[in-house]
Each structure stands twice: as C-alpha cells, then as structure tokens.
Write an enzyme that holds these catalytic residues in place. Structure first.
Site, PDB file in Angstrom:
ATOM      1  N   THR A 118      -2.782   6.299   3.816  1.00 13.56           N
ATOM      2  CA  THR A 118      -2.745   7.711   3.049  1.00 13.56           C
ATOM      3  C   THR A 118      -2.729   8.771   3.719  1.00 13.56           C
ATOM      4  OG1 THR A 118      -2.497   6.423   1.148  1.00 13.56           O
ATOM      5  CG2 THR A 118      -2.511   8.736   1.489  1.00 13.56           C
TER       6      THR A 118
ATOM      7  N   ASN B 291       5.742  -2.381   1.910  1.00 14.74           N
ATOM      8  CA  ASN B 291       4.642  -2.978   0.793  1.00 14.74           C
ATOM      9  C   ASN B 291       5.427  -3.774   0.034  1.00 14.74           C
ATOM     10  OD1 ASN B 291       6.138  -0.094   0.645  1.00 14.74           O
ATOM     11  ND2 ASN B 291       4.573  -0.672  -1.288  1.00 14.74           N
TER      12      ASN B 291
ATOM     13  N   GLN C  96       0.863  -2.488   6.452  1.00 18.52           N
ATOM     14  CA  GLN C  96       1.117  -3.642   6.444  1.00 18.52           C
ATOM     15  C   GLN C  96       1.290  -4.671   7.475  1.00 18.52           C
ATOM     16  OE1 GLN C  96       0.939  -5.493   3.592  1.00 18.52           O
ATOM     17  NE2 GLN C  96       1.048  -3.358   2.137  1.00 18.52           N
TER      18      GLN C  96
ATOM     19  N   SER D 217      -4.796   1.211   7.829  1.00 17.87           N
ATOM     20  CA  SER D 217      -5.551   1.091   6.822  1.00 17.87           C
ATOM     21  C   SER D 217      -6.636  -0.076   6.978  1.00 17.87           C
ATOM     22  CB  SER D 217      -4.672   1.076   5.451  1.00 17.87           C
ATOM     23  OG  SER D 217      -4.936   2.407   4.983  1.00 17.87           O
TER      24      SER D 217
ATOM     25  N   HIS E 234      -8.545  -2.149   4.532  1.00 11.69           N
ATOM     26  CA  HIS E 234      -8.643  -2.873   3.310  1.00 11.69           C
ATOM     27  C   HIS E 234      -7.127  -3.847   3.491  1.00 11.69           C
ATOM     28  CE1 HIS E 234      -5.926  -1.036   0.250  1.00 11.69           C
ATOM     29  NE2 HIS E 234      -5.909  -0.203   1.421  1.00 11.69           N
TER      30      HIS E 234
ATOM     31  N   THR F  82     -18.058  13.950   8.475  1.00 10.70           N
ATOM     32  CA  THR F  82     -19.138  13.165   8.755  1.00 10.70           C
ATOM     33  C   THR F  82     -18.824  11.174   8.915  1.00 10.70           C
ATOM     34  OG1 THR F  82     -20.935  14.003   8.158  1.00 10.70           O
ATOM     35  CG2 THR F  82     -21.309  11.620   8.517  1.00 10.70           C
TER      36      THR F  82
ATOM     37  N   CYS G 143      -0.146   1.453  -5.193  1.00  9.01           N
ATOM     38  CA  CYS G 143      -0.491   2.572  -5.367  1.00  9.01           C
ATOM     39  C   CYS G 143       0.566   3.522  -6.577  1.00  9.01           C
ATOM     40  CB  CYS G 143      -0.127   3.336  -4.085  1.00  9.01           C
ATOM     41  SG  CYS G 143      -1.379   2.421  -2.046  1.00  9.01           S
TER      42      CYS G 143
END
Length: 374
Positions: A72, A152, A180, A200, A202, A242, A325
């Site tokens: 995102t 997705n 994906q 991404s 995850h 960071t 989402c």
C-alpha cells in the site's frame, strides 16, 4: 479444526523467518542508522543482505530497492511521488485498470481531484485486460501506466510482458502492483521496462508491516520520484523513518526461500487447485475469471449467497468473499462489477486461497456443507 484458506489476505510466517525475526528483536537489535558501534553495523548488514535478496527476485540491483511498510505504501510512493515531475513536464494523464486494488485506485483518485486525467481500462468477464485498450488510451502526456500483476480477488494474471512490449516506444512510467505475485510468479517482473514494482512481506510468508518498492533506473537515470512525507532522510530520502531491521531481514529471507522453492510450491498449489475446480464443477458452480494463479480460486454456485456459504463453512475452512482491505465497507466488489458479472454472481462469489503450507484440504466436508445449501 478450521483449515485456513485465505492466504490472499495474509499468510503465516515461515518458521525460519520467524526465528530470524525473533533473533533480531531480542539479540541483535541495533538501529541500522547507528554508525558508532557494532550493533548498528550488524543491523545495517542485515538490511543490505535483505535488499539484495529482494532485488534478486526480479533481477534488479539492490540499490533499486526501497523499504516500505507494505505494498500500500509502495503504491502510494510510486503514484503520488510522480506528481511534481508530471506537473513540471505537463504530463498529467494516467492509465490504470478498473480492477486495481484500492491502494492504487485511491491515490490515483487523489491526483484526479488535483487536475490529472485518468483512463480506466475495464476487462471483460475473463478478468484479463485487453492490452490494445491500453495502447489506444496512450497519449503524449501519459505519465504513468499502473497495472496489477495478479488480482487479489480473482487471481487473474495480467499480460505484463505484453504491456512492457507495448510501452517500449513510449516514455510513460510503468508501475506494477505485485503484492500477489512477488516471489511466487515473478518471471515477468524481471523486465527492465517495469519502472516500479510494489511488494508486501506478509503475502510471501514474512511478517506484516514490511514491503518494498523496486524503483528501476533507466540507464543511469533514477526515476523522478519525490517523497510523500518527510523526516529523517532514510532510504535515499524517499521513505523516511527508522528501518524495522527484523522485519526487513525476515522479508529478505522469505524472498530467498521463495526463489529456491518456487517451482515446488507452484506444483503443490496447482494440485490443490485442480481438486477445487473439480469440486466446484461437481456442485454446479462456476469459476470466476480466466488465466488465474495456482494459489487461488474465486467461484460462485447459482442461487447460493456468499454470506450463507461462509457461515456454513466457518467450522471447516476460513475463506473470504472479497478483499480483506475493503471487507468492512460491505460494498459489492468493484473488481467483479468491472468484469460485468451479474448481481447474483457477485453476491455469491467466494474466494479460496492457499499456499505450499496447506497440507490437507477437507474436500469431503466442504462438499457436504455446500450441498446443504444447494
């Protein structure tokens, strides 16, 4: 025990990745920006190793990898980061598709409110974009073409290689949301004609909260992206903050493991998909979309509502009837609507998605439950 079949929403972390993340949280916890001691140096080494591991997935240079919090944020940087360049060069036309993730559509809508023109390409019921439509929409002032690689919701694979060939003679920037496909079906993502690739962690068995934006150079020229927020100058000034060293290292290791095991993982998942397709057919259902990923199937059974299906299956399998989402909005899927599906087809659609970690799928129990609804 309920079997998890919602991997397109998120995936469990690989055990090896979890071990590395834990070690970097409790033992080697330095800040990669600290230059005065060995803890910082060790952290920086972990980050740079991950940068190379992630770049290798798409045959990029590690200097082209920018770490983010996920696809995102990567999408937002790739899209909104071009605003200054586009306005300066009077190139304020964007081409995208009507089936993109909201993380692409909403930043583009934001630019549209500021005077940009947007052309939305719709697919037919196959869920696959006609590349000729992109070609016809191209203009001299087109600054960006943004196309998701694998959808997705449906798993439909877009013809990225063909789009790259189409854009060879045009200077529009090409952005691909690869959330994906990154590390799973990555071959087409290696094209040098793709300027920006979003990923991404995850979705690839790494922790939530980490992602990457690959920003390819054209020759020796960097893409003219500008940061969308400020404070610290990390990641070459494009993404301040960071660096979450443990998450980054975990993402890197997940990418390396995916590179080594991709063919085996695909074969395992294709076998699961074949069994699902057989079951759907036997129940009189219909699979939504064509040219789909081996990791997902979206289907509906005529006369059966998706909410009723999920309630019936809740103790057997965990599935979805849309994007995680946007599931809180209770709106009909914009993806399925753009594909031209009927209200009943959209209301009945169910997405099942799995991975190489899916050992057993209770097909008999799924069939028994669904037959009670038919």
């Amino acid at each position: 025990m309920t079997t998890y079949l919602d991997y397109n929403a998120t995936a469990p972390v690989l055990p090896e990745v979890a071990d590395l993340v834990f070690k970097l949280m409790v033992e080697e916890y330095g800040n990669a920006g600290s230059r005065t001691h060995s803890f910082g140096a060790t952290a920086k080494q972990a980050v740079e190793k991950a940068r190379r591991q992630i770049a290798d997935v798409v045959n990029a240079d590690k200097s082209e990898v920018i770490f983010t919090s996920g696809a995102t944020e990567s999408n937002n940087i790739a899209i909104l980061g071009l605003k200054e360049y586009a306005e300066k060069n009077n190139k304020k036309h964007i081409i995208t598709t009507a089936i993109e993730h909201k993380a692409v559509l909403e930043p583009i809508e934001h630019l549209a409110k500021q005077g940009f023109e947007v052309t939305y390409i719709k697919p037919d019921t196959s869920g696959v974009i006609d590349v000729e439509s992109i070609g016809k929409a191209l203009r001299e002032d087109t600054v960006l073409v943004s196309v998701m690689h694998i959808n997705n919701e449906t798993g439909c694979i877009q013809p990225i290689e063909v789009i790259c060939n189409l854009l060879k003679e045009h200077d529009a920037y090409l952005h691909v949301d690869a959330a994906q496909s990154f590390g799973k079906l990555s071959n087409e993502l290696a094209s040098n004609r793709i300027d920006f690739v979003s990923a991404s962690g995850h979705k690839l068995y790494a922790p939530k909260g980490v992602g990457a934006l690959i920003t390819r150079k054209r020759g020796f020229l960097k893409a003219p992206l500008r940061p969308v927020y400020f404070g610290g100058g990390q990641e070459k000034g494009l993404r301040p903050g960071t660096l979450p060293v443990q998450l980054i290292a975990g993402f890197g290791l997940a990418c390396e493991m995916a590179q080594k095991n991709s063919a085996h993982w695909q074969k395992h998942c294709s076998t699961i998909k074949e069994k699902f397709l057989t079951l759907i057919s036997e129940l009189g259902g219909k699979v939504i979309g064509e040219n789909t990923s081996p990791f997902v199937a979206n289907f509906y059974i005529p006369g059966v509502n998706s909410e009723a299906t999920m309630v019936m299956l809740k103790d057997v399998i965990a599935v979805s009837n849309g994007s995680a989402c946007t599931s809180s909005s209770y709106q009909p899927s914009h993806v399925l609507t753009a594909m031209g599906l009927s209200e009943d087809e959209i209301a009945g659609s169910i997405r099942v998605s799995w991975s190489h970690m899916t050992d057993e799928v209770p097909f008999d129990a799924i069939e028994d439950k669904l037959r009670m609804l038919i």
